[in-house]
Design a protein around this motif. Sequence first.
Motif, PDB file in Angstrom:
ATOM      1  N   ASP A 181       0.801  -1.235   0.000  1.00 55.24           N
ATOM      2  CA  ASP A 181       0.000   0.000   0.000  1.00 55.24           C
ATOM      3  C   ASP A 181       0.831   1.282   0.000  1.00 55.24           C
ATOM      4  N   ALA A 182       2.157   1.187  -0.043  1.00 50.80           N
ATOM      5  CA  ALA A 182       2.966   2.408   0.055  1.00 50.80           C
ATOM      6  C   ALA A 182       2.742   3.344  -1.130  1.00 50.80           C
ATOM      7  N   SER A 183       2.619   2.791  -2.343  1.00 53.87           N
ATOM      8  CA  SER A 183       2.371   3.655  -3.504  1.00 53.87           C
ATOM      9  C   SER A 183       0.937   4.172  -3.500  1.00 53.87           C
ATOM     10  N   LYS A 184      -0.005   3.342  -3.038  1.00 58.96           N
ATOM     11  CA  LYS A 184      -1.398   3.786  -2.973  1.00 58.96           C
ATOM     12  C   LYS A 184      -1.568   4.908  -1.956  1.00 58.96           C
ATOM     13  N   MET A 185      -0.803   4.862  -0.872  1.00 59.50           N
ATOM     14  CA  MET A 185      -0.853   5.948   0.110  1.00 59.50           C
ATOM     15  C   MET A 185      -0.351   7.243  -0.518  1.00 59.50           C
ATOM     16  N   ALA A 186       0.702   7.145  -1.322  1.00 58.79           N
ATOM     17  CA  ALA A 186       1.217   8.332  -1.998  1.00 58.79           C
ATOM     18  C   ALA A 186       0.184   8.886  -2.968  1.00 58.79           C
ATOM     19  N   LEU A 187      -0.499   7.999  -3.702  1.00 59.68           N
ATOM     20  CA  LEU A 187      -1.537   8.453  -4.620  1.00 59.68           C
ATOM     21  C   LEU A 187      -2.689   9.098  -3.859  1.00 59.68           C
ATOM     22  N   ALA A 188      -3.096   8.503  -2.738  1.00 62.44           N
ATOM     23  CA  ALA A 188      -4.165   9.097  -1.934  1.00 62.44           C
ATOM     24  C   ALA A 188      -3.763  10.480  -1.441  1.00 62.44           C
ATOM     25  N   ALA A 189      -2.494  10.637  -1.069  1.00 60.21           N
ATOM     26  CA  ALA A 189      -2.002  11.950  -0.634  1.00 60.21           C
ATOM     27  C   ALA A 189      -2.047  12.947  -1.786  1.00 60.21           C
ATOM     28  N   LEU A 190      -1.692  12.494  -2.988  1.00 62.44           N
ATOM     29  CA  LEU A 190      -1.753  13.381  -4.156  1.00 62.44           C
ATOM     30  C   LEU A 190      -3.190  13.803  -4.440  1.00 62.44           C
ATOM     31  N   VAL A 191      -4.118  12.867  -4.350  1.00 65.34           N
ATOM     32  CA  VAL A 191      -5.532  13.203  -4.567  1.00 65.34           C
ATOM     33  C   VAL A 191      -6.005  14.216  -3.527  1.00 65.34           C
ATOM     34  N   ALA A 192      -5.647  13.989  -2.263  1.00 69.30           N
ATOM     35  CA  ALA A 192      -6.034  14.921  -1.196  1.00 69.30           C
ATOM     36  C   ALA A 192      -5.458  16.309  -1.471  1.00 69.30           C
ATOM     37  N   PHE A 193      -4.201  16.354  -1.881  1.00 68.12           N
ATOM     38  CA  PHE A 193      -3.544  17.617  -2.215  1.00 68.12           C
ATOM     39  C   PHE A 193      -4.265  18.304  -3.378  1.00 68.12           C
ATOM     40  N   CYS A 194      -4.584  17.529  -4.411  1.00 64.98           N
ATOM     41  CA  CYS A 194      -5.265  18.100  -5.576  1.00 64.98           C
ATOM     42  C   CYS A 194      -6.638  18.644  -5.207  1.00 64.98           C
ATOM     43  N   ARG A 195      -7.386  17.901  -4.415  1.00 64.09           N
ATOM     44  CA  ARG A 195      -8.701  18.397  -3.994  1.00 64.09           C
ATOM     45  C   ARG A 195      -8.561  19.697  -3.220  1.00 64.09           C
ATOM     46  N   ALA A 196      -7.562  19.776  -2.364  1.00 61.39           N
ATOM     47  CA  ALA A 196      -7.371  20.982  -1.553  1.00 61.39           C
ATOM     48  C   ALA A 196      -7.009  22.186  -2.416  1.00 61.39           C
ATOM     49  N   HIS A 197      -6.450  21.935  -3.610  1.00 62.07           N
ATOM     50  CA  HIS A 197      -6.032  23.027  -4.489  1.00 62.07           C
ATOM     51  C   HIS A 197      -6.888  23.115  -5.754  1.00 62.07           C
ATOM     52  N   ASN A 198      -8.078  22.524  -5.689  1.00 63.84           N
ATOM     53  CA  ASN A 198      -9.043  22.606  -6.794  1.00 63.84           C
ATOM     54  C   ASN A 198      -8.481  22.076  -8.115  1.00 63.84           C
ATOM     55  N   ILE A 199      -7.675  21.032  -8.039  1.00 68.66           N
ATOM     56  CA  ILE A 199      -7.178  20.352  -9.230  1.00 68.66           C
ATOM     57  C   ILE A 199      -8.100  19.164  -9.486  1.00 68.66           C
ATOM     58  N   SER A 200      -8.807  19.194 -10.602  1.00 68.53           N
ATOM     59  CA  SER A 200      -9.902  18.246 -10.808  1.00 68.53           C
ATOM     60  C   SER A 200      -9.497  16.969 -11.529  1.00 68.53           C
ATOM     61  N   ILE A 201      -8.369  16.996 -12.251  1.00 66.61           N
ATOM     62  CA  ILE A 201      -8.008  15.833 -13.070  1.00 66.61           C
ATOM     63  C   ILE A 201      -6.523  15.511 -12.918  1.00 66.61           C
ATOM     64  N   ILE A 202      -6.231  14.223 -12.763  1.00 67.67           N
ATOM     65  CA  ILE A 202      -4.864  13.706 -12.818  1.00 67.67           C
ATOM     66  C   ILE A 202      -4.780  12.824 -14.055  1.00 67.67           C
ATOM     67  N   ASP A 203      -3.888  13.156 -14.961  1.00 66.00           N
ATOM     68  CA  ASP A 203      -3.713  12.362 -16.174  1.00 66.00           C
ATOM     69  C   ASP A 203      -3.075  11.023 -15.831  1.00 66.00           C
ATOM     70  N   CYS A 204      -3.624   9.950 -16.391  1.00 68.41           N
ATOM     71  CA  CYS A 204      -3.091   8.606 -16.173  1.00 68.41           C
ATOM     72  C   CYS A 204      -2.578   7.985 -17.467  1.00 68.41           C
ATOM     73  N   GLN A 205      -2.718   8.684 -18.566  1.00 71.96           N
ATOM     74  CA  GLN A 205      -2.190   8.299 -19.882  1.00 71.96           C
ATOM     75  C   GLN A 205      -2.906   7.097 -20.480  1.00 71.96           C
ATOM     76  N   GLN A 206      -2.644   5.893 -19.948  1.00 72.24           N
ATOM     77  CA  GLN A 206      -3.142   4.662 -20.574  1.00 72.24           C
ATOM     78  C   GLN A 206      -4.132   3.947 -19.657  1.00 72.24           C
ATOM     79  N   ASN A 207      -5.081   3.250 -20.273  1.00 73.94           N
ATOM     80  CA  ASN A 207      -6.103   2.517 -19.532  1.00 73.94           C
ATOM     81  C   ASN A 207      -5.534   1.203 -19.011  1.00 73.94           C
ATOM     82  N   THR A 208      -5.616   1.010 -17.687  1.00 75.73           N
ATOM     83  CA  THR A 208      -5.245  -0.262 -17.073  1.00 75.73           C
ATOM     84  C   THR A 208      -6.309  -0.644 -16.057  1.00 75.73           C
ATOM     85  N   PRO A 209      -6.510  -1.942 -15.797  1.00 76.50           N
ATOM     86  CA  PRO A 209      -7.495  -2.356 -14.786  1.00 76.50           C
ATOM     87  C   PRO A 209      -7.199  -1.774 -13.408  1.00 76.50           C
TER      88      PRO A 209
END
Length: 247
Positions: free
Chosen positions: A178-206
């Motif tokens: 879960d270490a990378s997922k925690m980092a992603l959750a932190a990035l999402v929290a940061f983005c929400r706090a700064h009104n950033i609505s989209i994070i580009d993920c480039q390619q579709n993966t499950p």
Amino acid sequence: MRTLSHPLPWLAADEAFPPVASAWTNTDPAPGLLAAGGALDVHALLQAYARGIFPWFGVEQPILWWSPDPRMVLRTEDFRLHRSLRKALKRAISMATHEIRFDTAFAEVIHACATTPREGQPGTWIVPEMVTAYTALHKAGHAHSIETWVNSELVGGLYCVNLGSMVFGESMFAHRTDASKMALAALVAFCRAHNISIIDCQQNTPHLASLGAAEMPRADFVVHVANSALETAPQWKFDALYWNQIF
């Protein structure tokens, strides 16, 4: 053998990118491939990202530039904080041994992303030229690392590119569950706090889809990027109060 819709453009070092609508389509061997060649420096990367283009190539390949249609994106409001990760995050936050940091170990993060094996992938696309290029982009203030630390040890994280209020996710790694997922959750929290609505993920993966990411038409994505790039970029510092954005 597939017939090409048109020859792949080869760029000179200072040549402008072709329109993204000219990228190879699903009838071509590599859908989304836009051009080859050019330069892999800060100026070229900024020009590319501002137009919805990114580099992706392997060892002994030329620089390849991509703009797939549709584009996989994570709308921050749609991020799925699964129950197991929620529990792990709350437990980690309550422990003084766990910490999220931004931009304190960019070199270590991109090196770990380049060298950590991934299931089903024999190699890595983060070749030495990419490490050099994104390290320069980091020094220029446009690439950032989100890091998960436990007992002062870097155990996971990701790196991304930021233009204005647009964030482009690049790669992540985990040396603990879960270490990378925690980092992603932190990035999402940061983005929400700064009104950033989209994070580009480039390619579709499950895996990305399981976290709430979904496809977006390239034309809409390019317009969103162009508008977002004009806005003021946030200060890349993490505050524990940002966790309130996802809990």
